[in-house]
Design an enzyme around this catalytic site. Structure first.
Site: not given
Ligand code: PNS
Length: 160
Positions: A17, A128, A90, A41
């Site tokens: 990150h 993570s 990744r 989560k």
């Molecule tokens: O680190 P991660 O878990 O890959 O991040 C995922 C994240 C937080 C970027 C994604 O879950 C997100 O954008 N969540 C916010 C809610 C939202 O907008 N959902 C629709 C996404 S298309």
């Protein structure tokens, strides 16, 4: 002025990150790192703990700001005038999910695009979730996370 939004769960932040944010900070005038709360989560660190850790880890980058958000990511992008969402990639296995999210986000808010920074191969196997699993079972994760994160994980003891 180009503004990038780097969202993530960051539970906890890893070397991967930090590398992605450092590289984003070289390409954009301003980078907003946002810990995005996902109530569905179960997290190890609460949102505020993750924000504090990221502020410490990214304090050397003057154009990077750390914040948190709950709700739709595109709403944060709209509020903060972000031009681009930046995420790390990744491996090929990340592509399907990331592509779907990127396309959904642009559908919800067409002014925002998603760009990917390819993770340094040094960190490509790190997530993570794996870091938490190894740490919870007493393994040494000090090579995969910044020192402050390792200390925070050790402080938690062997918890899942
Ligand atoms: O680190 P991660 O878990 O890959 O991040 C995922 C994240 C937080 C970027 C994604 O879950 C997100 O954008 N969540 C916010 C809610 C939202 O907008 N959902 C629709 C996404 S298309």
């Amino acid at each position: 002025m180009a503004i990038a939004l780097c969202p993530g769960s960051f539970d906890p932040p890893t070397n991967g990150h930090i590398d992605v944010v450092e590289r984003a900070s070289r390409h954009f005038d301003r980078v907003i790192v946002s810990v995005v709360a996902n109530p569905a989560k179960k997290s190890l660190f609460d949102v505020q703990e993750r924000v504090v850790l990221l502020k410490e880890l990214l304090g050397h980058l003057p154009n990077v700001e750390v914040t948190s958000h709950s709700g739709l990511l595109v709403e944060l992008a709209r509020e903060r005038g972000a031009d681009v969402i930046v995420k790390g990639l990744r491996a090929l296995s990340d592509v399907e999910y990331e592509l779907q999210m990127a396309q959904m986000n642009t559908n919800l808010f067409e002014e925002v695009d998603t760009m990917f920074i390819i993770t340094n191969p040094k960190w490509s196997f790190i997530s993570s979730s794996l870091v938490k699993e190894v740490a919870a079972l007493g393994g040494d994760v000090s090579r995969f996370v910044p020192k402050a994160v390792n200390e925070a994980l050790v402080g938690r003891g062997k918890v899942g």
